[in-house]
Design an enzyme around this catalytic site. Structure first.
Site, PDB file in Angstrom:
ATOM      1  N   HIS A 174       0.835  18.522  -2.748  1.00 45.53           N
ATOM      2  CA  HIS A 174       0.823  17.062  -2.557  1.00 45.53           C
ATOM      3  C   HIS A 174      -0.510  16.475  -3.010  1.00 45.53           C
ATOM      4  O   HIS A 174      -0.557  15.526  -3.795  1.00 45.53           O
ATOM      5  CB  HIS A 174       1.068  16.735  -1.073  1.00 45.53           C
ATOM      6  CG  HIS A 174       0.892  15.282  -0.725  1.00 45.53           C
ATOM      7  ND1 HIS A 174       1.955  14.461  -0.436  1.00 45.53           N
ATOM      8  CD2 HIS A 174      -0.223  14.507  -0.634  1.00 45.53           C
ATOM      9  CE1 HIS A 174       1.499  13.235  -0.190  1.00 45.53           C
ATOM     10  NE2 HIS A 174       0.179  13.242  -0.289  1.00 45.53           N
ATOM     11  N   GLU A 175      -1.582  17.065  -2.536  1.00 45.20           N
ATOM     12  CA  GLU A 175      -2.909  16.524  -2.853  1.00 45.20           C
ATOM     13  C   GLU A 175      -3.207  16.627  -4.346  1.00 45.20           C
ATOM     14  O   GLU A 175      -3.709  15.681  -4.955  1.00 45.20           O
ATOM     15  CB  GLU A 175      -3.983  17.243  -2.041  1.00 45.20           C
ATOM     16  CG  GLU A 175      -3.905  16.957  -0.547  1.00 45.20           C
ATOM     17  CD  GLU A 175      -4.074  15.481  -0.222  1.00 45.20           C
ATOM     18  OE1 GLU A 175      -4.851  14.796  -0.921  1.00 45.20           O
ATOM     19  OE2 GLU A 175      -3.430  14.999   0.724  1.00 45.20           O
ATOM     20  N   HIS A 178      -1.632  14.034  -6.555  1.00 45.94           N
ATOM     21  CA  HIS A 178      -2.343  12.752  -6.663  1.00 45.94           C
ATOM     22  C   HIS A 178      -3.215  12.745  -7.921  1.00 45.94           C
ATOM     23  O   HIS A 178      -3.403  11.702  -8.556  1.00 45.94           O
ATOM     24  CB  HIS A 178      -3.215  12.492  -5.434  1.00 45.94           C
ATOM     25  CG  HIS A 178      -2.445  11.926  -4.274  1.00 45.94           C
ATOM     26  ND1 HIS A 178      -1.685  10.787  -4.375  1.00 45.94           N
ATOM     27  CD2 HIS A 178      -2.314  12.346  -2.991  1.00 45.94           C
ATOM     28  CE1 HIS A 178      -1.120  10.523  -3.204  1.00 45.94           C
ATOM     29  NE2 HIS A 178      -1.477  11.462  -2.347  1.00 45.94           N
ATOM     30  N   TYR A 189      -2.633   2.215  -5.312  1.00 47.62           N
ATOM     31  CA  TYR A 189      -2.418   2.799  -3.979  1.00 47.62           C
ATOM     32  C   TYR A 189      -2.262   1.721  -2.916  1.00 47.62           C
ATOM     33  O   TYR A 189      -3.032   1.634  -1.963  1.00 47.62           O
ATOM     34  CB  TYR A 189      -3.572   3.735  -3.656  1.00 47.62           C
ATOM     35  CG  TYR A 189      -3.229   4.802  -2.645  1.00 47.62           C
ATOM     36  CD1 TYR A 189      -2.188   5.689  -2.871  1.00 47.62           C
ATOM     37  CD2 TYR A 189      -3.945   4.919  -1.460  1.00 47.62           C
ATOM     38  CE1 TYR A 189      -1.871   6.669  -1.956  1.00 47.62           C
ATOM     39  CE2 TYR A 189      -3.636   5.893  -0.529  1.00 47.62           C
ATOM     40  CZ  TYR A 189      -2.597   6.767  -0.792  1.00 47.62           C
ATOM     41  OH  TYR A 189      -2.283   7.733   0.126  1.00 47.62           O
ATOM     42  N   GLU A 198       2.532   8.082  -3.188  1.00 44.97           N
ATOM     43  CA  GLU A 198       2.690   9.054  -2.099  1.00 44.97           C
ATOM     44  C   GLU A 198       3.949   9.905  -2.296  1.00 44.97           C
ATOM     45  O   GLU A 198       3.945  11.112  -2.073  1.00 44.97           O
ATOM     46  CB  GLU A 198       2.799   8.315  -0.758  1.00 44.97           C
ATOM     47  CG  GLU A 198       1.480   8.148  -0.067  1.00 44.97           C
ATOM     48  CD  GLU A 198       0.771   9.476   0.126  1.00 44.97           C
ATOM     49  OE1 GLU A 198       1.390  10.416   0.659  1.00 44.97           O
ATOM     50  OE2 GLU A 198      -0.384   9.596  -0.275  1.00 44.97           O
ATOM     51  N   ASP A 271      -2.236   1.413   6.797  1.00 44.85           N
ATOM     52  CA  ASP A 271      -1.869   2.497   5.883  1.00 44.85           C
ATOM     53  C   ASP A 271      -1.677   1.959   4.449  1.00 44.85           C
ATOM     54  O   ASP A 271      -0.715   2.325   3.767  1.00 44.85           O
ATOM     55  CB  ASP A 271      -0.605   3.203   6.413  1.00 44.85           C
ATOM     56  CG  ASP A 271      -0.196   4.409   5.577  1.00 44.85           C
ATOM     57  OD1 ASP A 271      -1.082   5.074   5.002  1.00 44.85           O
ATOM     58  OD2 ASP A 271       1.025   4.674   5.507  1.00 44.85           O
ATOM     59  N   HIS A 276       2.271   5.804   3.344  1.00 41.50           N
ATOM     60  CA  HIS A 276       2.807   7.069   3.877  1.00 41.50           C
ATOM     61  C   HIS A 276       4.077   6.834   4.685  1.00 41.50           C
ATOM     62  O   HIS A 276       4.647   7.764   5.235  1.00 41.50           O
ATOM     63  CB  HIS A 276       1.788   7.763   4.785  1.00 41.50           C
ATOM     64  CG  HIS A 276       0.590   8.285   4.078  1.00 41.50           C
ATOM     65  ND1 HIS A 276      -0.568   7.549   3.940  1.00 41.50           N
ATOM     66  CD2 HIS A 276       0.353   9.470   3.463  1.00 41.50           C
ATOM     67  CE1 HIS A 276      -1.464   8.263   3.273  1.00 41.50           C
ATOM     68  NE2 HIS A 276      -0.937   9.433   2.970  1.00 41.50           N
TER      69      HIS A 276
HETATM   70 ZN   LIG Z   1      -1.021  11.543  -0.351  1.00 43.36          ZN
END
Ligand SMILES: [Zn+2]
Length: 358
Positions: A174-175, A178, A189, A198, A271, A276
């Protein structure tokens, strides 16, 4: 991509555990839990500010590296301090470390590299062989992990609410995804484009886990962060693509706020406008498309998502309807009009209430 274009790219600062979850934990009646969550939030806030300053400088384009089919990984140990990158403990091709955390980080970077190369012909994050660096044992009982635009950083967790952040290969994927988004569509974002950003990370994060376990869409758990929640938390993961909103329901962490369809879309200022939270909607669309097609999800559904993400037509401020249209067009372009893939995409976007127009 020319240098002027590269300079416009703004890396996101996304932590594995989103702020709304730690906000809840910081209000815990348990003083130790509240204190740890508060400390993690303060550190994240500091890092987010620092990230913004770095982002203004932009990415310095690196000289084209010779095309290689091998990753270039380095793992560092922060030794519970917050200085990056820390002491080098394992380089590419080095034997196993005695530290299982080091080995999990190394394997997670490798699994991510493998899916992007073997699944989609992409050489690392930037498609030019970018070296993959990671630091483990960051801080004291730090309850998070993140990609800072240049490297991965993993906390150990407090052993109570969260465990060692290297345990879930999908959160590593996931990271790092990005980074892929940062180098391609560069989705802003915030709001729906942020939720798409996301969702890309959840989609490819889950595919990296499925690819490394050789699972079919039917066999996959479709969870993000399975195994990450501590023994005292009521829940199975941070998010569920199969059933958004059901990953956890806990006294300390609250309830998973993700919607599965547009009917339950959450309008919020927190957020980054629910990046998210509303990512549950495109996540669920991917799950439906992948299970509708069956077999290995990265082969067709993943290819379609990858084509739409990297095809050059996805705008930085794209909304869900834009991505629905482009992914459906990508299915038609690659597999033909009216085929199983085209139909799966139509069914998926219709099921989550995102209209296919234009
Ligand atoms: Zn993320």
């Amino acid at each position: 991509m020319d240098a002027s274009h590269a300079h416009r790219h703004h890396p996101v600062f996304c932590t594995v555990v989103p702020p709304h979850l730690l906000d809840k934990a910081a209000r815990s009646a348990d003083a130790r839990r509240a204190d740890l969550a508060q400390r993690t939030l303060e550190r994240d806030s500091l890092l987010r500010t620092r990230r913004r300053v770095t982002a203004v400088r932009g990415i310095v384009p690196t000289l084209a590296a010779p095309a290689s089919d091998e990753p270039d990984r380095t793992i560092y140990d922060a030794q519970h301090r917050t200085r990056l990158p820390g002491r080098k403990v394992r380089g590419e091709g080095d034997p196993l470390s005695k530290d299982a955390t080091v080995n999990r980080a190394y394997a997670g970077l490798g699994a991510t590299y493998d899916l992007f190369l073997k699944g989609f012909g992409r050489r690392s994050i930037d498609d030019s062989g970018l070296a993959l660096d990671a630091t483990v044992h960051y801080g004291e009982e730090y309850n998070n992990a993140f990609w800072d635009g240049q490297q991965m950083v993993f906390g150990d967790g407090d052993g109570d609410l969260f465990l060692d952040f290297t345990v879930s290969v999908d959160v590593i994927g996931h990271e790092l995804t990005h980074g892929v988004t940062q180098y391609t569509a560069n989705l802003t974002y915030h709001g729906q484009s942020g939720a798409l950003n996301e969702s890309m990370s959840d989609v490819f994060g889950s595919l990296i886990k499925q690819y490394s376990l050789e699972q079919t869409a039917e066999q996959a758990d479709w969870l993000i962060g399975a195994g990450l929640l501590g023994p005292n938390v009521t829940g199975v993961a941070l998010r569920s693509m199969k059933a958004p909103g059901t990953a956890y329901d806990d006294d300390e962490l609250g309830k998973d706020p993700q919607p599965a369809t547009m009917d339950d879309y959450v309008n919020t200022h927190s957020d980054n406008g629910g990046v998210h939270i509303n990512s549950g909607i495109p996540n669920h669309a991917f799950y439906i498309a992948a299970t509708e097609l069956g077999g290995k999800a990265w082969e067709r559904a993943g290819q379609i998502w990858y084509d739409a993400l990297t095809g050059g037509e996805l705008a930085e401020n794209a909304d869900f309807a834009d991505f629905a249209r482009l992914s459906t067009a990508a299915a038609v372009a690659r597999y033909g009009e009216g085929g199983a893939e085209h139909q799966a995409l139509q069914k998926a976007w219709s099921a989550v209430g995102v209209p296919l127009v234009g």
